[in-house]
Structures are given as C-alpha cells and as structure tokens.
Motif scaffolding. Structure first.
Motif, mmCIF file in Angstrom:
data_model
loop_
_atom_site.group_PDB
_atom_site.id
_atom_site.type_symbol
_atom_site.label_atom_id
_atom_site.label_comp_id
_atom_site.label_asym_id
_atom_site.label_seq_id
_atom_site.Cartn_x
_atom_site.Cartn_y
_atom_site.Cartn_z
ATOM 1 N N LEU A 151 -19.919 42.111 9.338
ATOM 2 C CA LEU A 151 -20.102 42.997 10.489
ATOM 3 C C LEU A 151 -21.576 43.152 10.852
ATOM 4 O O LEU A 151 -21.933 43.235 12.020
ATOM 5 N N VAL A 152 -22.438 43.171 9.836
ATOM 6 C CA VAL A 152 -23.878 43.222 10.121
ATOM 7 C C VAL A 152 -24.266 41.971 10.902
ATOM 8 O O VAL A 152 -24.942 42.048 11.938
ATOM 9 N N ASN A 153 -23.796 40.810 10.432
ATOM 10 C CA ASN A 153 -24.115 39.571 11.144
ATOM 11 C C ASN A 153 -23.532 39.542 12.551
ATOM 12 O O ASN A 153 -24.135 38.990 13.459
ATOM 13 N N SER B 55 -23.296 42.026 14.588
ATOM 14 C CA SER B 55 -24.178 42.722 15.521
ATOM 15 C C SER B 55 -25.528 42.016 15.647
ATOM 16 O O SER B 55 -26.113 41.990 16.720
ATOM 17 N N VAL B 56 -26.010 41.424 14.547
ATOM 18 C CA VAL B 56 -27.295 40.729 14.621
ATOM 19 C C VAL B 56 -27.193 39.499 15.537
ATOM 20 O O VAL B 56 -28.089 39.220 16.323
ATOM 21 N N TYR B 57 -26.079 38.780 15.449
ATOM 22 C CA TYR B 57 -25.909 37.574 16.262
ATOM 23 C C TYR B 57 -25.260 37.877 17.617
ATOM 24 O O TYR B 57 -24.957 36.963 18.380
ATOM 25 N N GLU C 261 -18.383 43.796 5.187
ATOM 26 C CA GLU C 261 -19.491 44.614 5.696
ATOM 27 C C GLU C 261 -20.663 43.733 6.114
ATOM 28 O O GLU C 261 -21.274 43.955 7.157
ATOM 29 N N THR C 262 -20.962 42.729 5.293
ATOM 30 C CA THR C 262 -22.037 41.805 5.668
ATOM 31 C C THR C 262 -21.646 41.028 6.927
ATOM 32 O O THR C 262 -22.479 40.780 7.800
#
Lengths: 262, 326
Positions: free
Chosen positions: B119-121, B123-125, B116-117
């Motif tokens: 996937l957050v990264n 989208s952030v990157y 999950e983390t």
C-alpha cells in the motif's frame, strides 16, 4: 504537494499498524509524558520562587513558551527522531538504494517515513499548557497575534526540520548517531527558556548562528501580543535559508553516496 | 524498452589503509587513495522483452553496472540510455518504469504484513485503485501469496519473503526489471518457482529483464543470451549455446554398462570417470554420433546419455581464456 500529503497519510497509516503490532504501552507512555511536563513546570516554578521575571517574562508567559517547546519537542519525537536510526541502517545495509529508485523525493521519504504516535501526547499536553498559560494571563490573543504566531511557528517548524536534516545527513559519514542526537538535544534545550534570559555572546550565537531564538521565542512573543514584524520576517527568512542549506547538503551527500556494494 | 550502453566506465576512489593502529592514526592525517576501475569500456544493447543473464565472479562489476543502469551510481564516462532516459538524472518518470530487486536486501517493512508495504508503494507510485487490484490479484495468483498476505514479514521464510519482495517491486508494472541475485539463499524448490515466475512474467508482459546470479540454473533456465564480465570488462555477449560450443568443443557421454565390461575406452575419448559400471567420456562434438553408435554396436549398453558440459565449466573456461589474453 497534495500527492505528498497523500503519501504522508499512507506512512501514518502503516506506522499505526506497525505500532499496534507491538501494542505499545499507551498508559506507560502517557504517564512518562505527564511526568516530563510536570517536572519542567516545577523547574519554572523554582525559578519564580527567586524572581518574578525570567528574561523579562512573567510566569504565565514562560508557561506559554514552555507549552510551545513541549509541542515542538513532541513533533520532533513523533516524526523526525524515529527516522534517524533508520537512515543509518539504510546506509549501512544498502537499502537506501530502494529509497533512491522510488519516484519520490528521497529527503521526504527518509525523514518522515517512520512515525511514533504516542509522542503526540506531548503535543497535546504542550497545546494544553499554552492554553492554560493564556488563561493564567487572562489574555485572549487578537487575530493579528494569532496570524503572526502561525507564521512564526511555521517558520520554527521549517527551521527545526532543516537543522535536524543537516544533522541527519551527516549519517553518510558519521556512524555514531547517539552523539548526533545529543548535539541536537543540547541545542534544542536552549529554547526551553526565553532567549532574553541569555546574555552576551551566547545570546548572539543563539540568535544569529543557531537560530534558537526563532524556534520558541518568536512564536511565543507573537501569541502574547508582543509580536515584532522584523523578527517574524527574519524567522521566515532564516527558515528559507536553512531549508535551502539542508536541501543542498542532502543532495551533496547523495551525490557522494556510493552504496555499499553487495 | 531498450537499454543502450556505450563505452561505460566507472572508477572508484578507495581509501587504502595499512594494518595496525599507528597506520590507522596516520591515515587520519594523510589518507592514501587508490583508483579502482570497476567497469571498463562496456557497451551493449538489450532489446524490449529480452532476458539477459549477467555473469561474473564476485567483484567483477556486475552490481556496479546494474546500479548505474538503475541510476544509483553516476558513470565516470560513457552513456546509458534506458528507454530514452538517462538513469543518472533520476527522473521520476524513469523510476516509474523500472524496478530493482536485490536478493540480499529487503524493502518490506519487517514487523507487519507485506500488504502494508504494497500500500505504501501504491501511493508512492501513484497506482490507481483499479490497476492496483488487478496487478495484485495477478501477482498473488502467480506467486501463491494468498496465505502470506496477512502474516508479518518477520515470520516468513526467506523464500516466502523473496516472493513478496518480487510482488512489491512489480506492483507498478515496470517495463524494465533489474534482478540482482534474486534466488540467493533459496532452496532448490523455491528457486525453481521463482524462475518459473520470472519466465512467465516476462512472456506475459514483455518486460525487459537483466539478471545477475551465481546460480547457473537461473541463467540456463531463463536466459538465451548472457553477458560475461570479469575485472570490469565484458568478455562475452551472445547466446549461451554458442558460447558453450565455442569454449567446450566436446560433449559428455554417460554410459552405463555391466561392471565387468572392459574395453579400450581411451580410443573413444578422454575418460573422465569409470567406476561401478558407470563410464563418463569426453568426446569432441563432431565425433559424438560416431562414438555413440560404435559403443552401442560393440558393447552391451544399459543406458547412454549425451550431455553438454556443465555451464559452470564453460564459464570457468571463459575466465581462463581471458587470463591467457593478458
């Protein structure tokens, strides 16, 4: 902008997974939200046993305002409040460094990273109350009313976000966050009733110093057809000013931040 | 991805407070400040693909320097350039080419699986699906993450978490990597695995790596070049081997012989230990061949081992040298 929307959706998804991990008690939360809104409706009714007007507003009008209040409160508890303790933790543990090394606006990240879904129940109930209030009043807003409403509710959201951010940013210096939340709640509670109910200096303060008047009163007035172009314009202006302030303050805090050395 | 640092200085203003509540009360009204110079006139250049070890005791200025390189702290004076970027400007383009891993701090979301983390990264990157898949597959294989992907981070051991931490910070394929104590608290086995991973990754992707560590093992295994810093000043910058030869002009001879054997050991070198048939001699580097052949010729020797002095000793000597200068 679209990129940030995408990232927000990703936050949304992760938080949903996070919450399912704990299977937060949906029924219990639904019950407490329902109870909360019923109590606030009863409170309004108690007032109306004594009088048939509150600051010049009839019962149905106050219900609409209460609905807007409830919706906004739900949104605050959904997206903003869960992030306050996290920011404090980030600052104390030094993990804010990770946020700051990401190619993303840090204010956006720290304020919207964590969401608590069941709080959206309050939003749904709030919207329901607005519709019920309109029904009671037998009033269908015109397109113009809705237009003014949307503009002023948008301004209200920005004002709330900015005030919240101004408060949250003090976390760089203040360690006790309970007090901070309390401060915000005290302010926000004043928007539960029409601003016209307050008299004298208090009303002046709530209009010009702390822009409580623009949070629920302006949108509610617009929706019931009593919109005022000047007030709406003022609310947009105030929103812009407060957002700018919040932004400046955040940047200032970051510039001062020297992370806890390991 | 060169890193260029020129005359870097950083000083902090710290609030000094005396003990006792009267003093605490007084400090409410009149605060006393002291300026602490954390980094003094540091200059160095790191070339593309280099792994450089950054050594120094606690509070020497390692982390402060690293944070300035990552753009988290503003230099008081001096210039930093990382691949043409000034880190303190905190441009998104810069943040996309670098990554910071801190062994003591976690960026993974605690209650849910690491994926999950990731996937957050993603989208952030702004990592596109294809390269995300590719990078992730590679990292999963190199770090043996497969069994961990579906497990909540809170249920992981420190070593497992560190591996996920590394994967998380490499998803966007940074060309500069700052590792602050990446193996802290890990058991020897996991330390070794993390080291191997870092070495392989650096070889494959030519990532420029600056590494701080308390474990000499990390540095000897990974870095040809070290920078030693103490009291904010750069004491040494160069090859590890050269430093060792310069500061410790001797080697250690470990000799195993029958415990009854006696001999004039002092005439060969300084006796470090001698017990139960195990003799350790400290011998000047240029005399090592002579001494060992003489020992082999004159005594019944079971085993002879020539070693460089432990790196810890070299570093300790480096710091002592500095205090003599003062």
């Amino acid at each position: 902008m679209r990129r940030y929307w995408r990232i927000f959706k990703e936050f949304f998804r992760t938080c949903l997974v996070e919450e399912l991990e704990y299977r937060s008690e949906f029924m219990g939360n639904l019950f407490s939200s329902l109870l909360g809104i019923i109590v606030s409706i009863l409170m309004v009714q108690i007032f109306f046993y004594q009088t048939d007007q509150l600051g010049g507003w009839a019962y149905a009008d106050v219900l609409i305002l209460l609905g807007i209040f409830n919706t906004l409160q739900g949104l605050i508890n959904f997206a903003l409040r869960p992030n306050m303790p996290r920011l404090l933790l980030h600052i104390r543990m030094g993990t804010l460094d990770y946020v700051l090394t990401k190619p993303i606006d840090s204010m956006f990240f720290v304020s919207l990273r964590h969401l608590v879904f069941w709080r959206l129940i309050d939003v749904v109930l709030g919207i329901g109350l607005v519709i019920y209030g309109l029904g009671q009043k037998h009033f269908i807003p015109s397109f113009l009313d809705v237009g003014f409403f949307l503009l002023s509710i948008l301004a209200a959201l920005v004002i709330i976000y900015s005030l919240w951010m101004l408060l949250m940013t003090t976390a760089f210096w203040v360690i006790r966050m309970d007090d901070l939340s309390f401060l915000f709640n005290s302010f926000f509670e004043t928007t539960r009733f029409p601003i016209t109910m307050y008299k004298g200096w208090l009303r002046m303060a709530l209009t010009y110093v702390l822009p409580a008047a623009f949070v629920t009163f302006t949108p509610a007035s617009s929706l019931i057809g009593k919109w005022d172009g000047g007030a709406t314009l003022a609310s947009v202006l105030v929103a812009v000013i407060f957002f700018w302030l919040a932004r400046r303050f955040w940047k200032f805090a970051l510039a001062n931040y020297t992370s806890a050395s390991s | 991805m060169t890193i260029q640092v020129q005359d870097l200085n950083k000083s902090f203003r710290v609030h000094v407070r005396q003990e006792g509540w009267t003093e605490a009360l007084r400090s409410l009204f009149k605060r006393e400040y002291q300026t602490v110079q954390a980094v003094k006139d540091v200059s160095f250049t790191i070339n593309t693909g280099e792994i450089v070890g950054f050594l120094g005791p606690n509070g020497a200025g390692k982390t402060t320097t690293m944070k300035m390189l990552a753009g988290l702290l503003h230099p008081t004076s001096g210039t930093i350039e990382v691949d043409g970027f000034k880190p303190q400007e905190q441009k998104n383009e810069f943040k996309k080419i670098m990554s910071l891993v801190m062994g003591q701090k976690s960026q993974l979301i605690w209650d849910i699986p690491p994926m999950e983390t990731f996937l957050v990264n993603k989208s952030v990157y702004e990592i596109d699906d294809h390269s995300f898949r590719q990078t992730l597959d590679e990292l999963v294989e190199l770090l043996e993450l497969q069994p961990l992907l579906g497990r909540p981070v809170r249920n992981m051991s420190l070593g497992q978490r560190m591996k996920c931490e590394l994967a998380c910070s490499l998803l966007h394929r940074p060309s500069v990597l700052f590792l602050d104590e990446p193996t802290i608290g890990l058991d020897v086995n996991t330390q070794e695995k993390v080291r191997q991973f870092i070495a392989n990754y650096n070889r494959e992707h030519k990532t420029t790596i600056l590494l701080t560590s308390h474990y000499m093992g990390d540095v000897t295994a990974l870095c040809d070049r070290v920078m030693i810093i103490n009291h904010g000043k750069l004491l040494y910058d160069g090859e590890l081997q050269v430093l060792s030869e310069k500061l410790t002009p001797y080697k250690l001879l470990e000799v195993r012989l029958p415990s009854s054997t006696r001999g004039p050991w002092e005439s060969y070198g300084e006796v470090v230990t001698f017990e139960d048939g195990k003799l350790t001699l400290r011998v000047a580097r240029d005399r090592v061949p002579l001494v060992s052949s003489e020992l082999l010729a004159n005594y019944e020797i079971n085993d002879l081992n020539i070693q460089d002095p432990p790196m810890e000793e070299v570093i300790t000597l480096a710091f002592q040298e500095e205090s003599h200068d003062h």
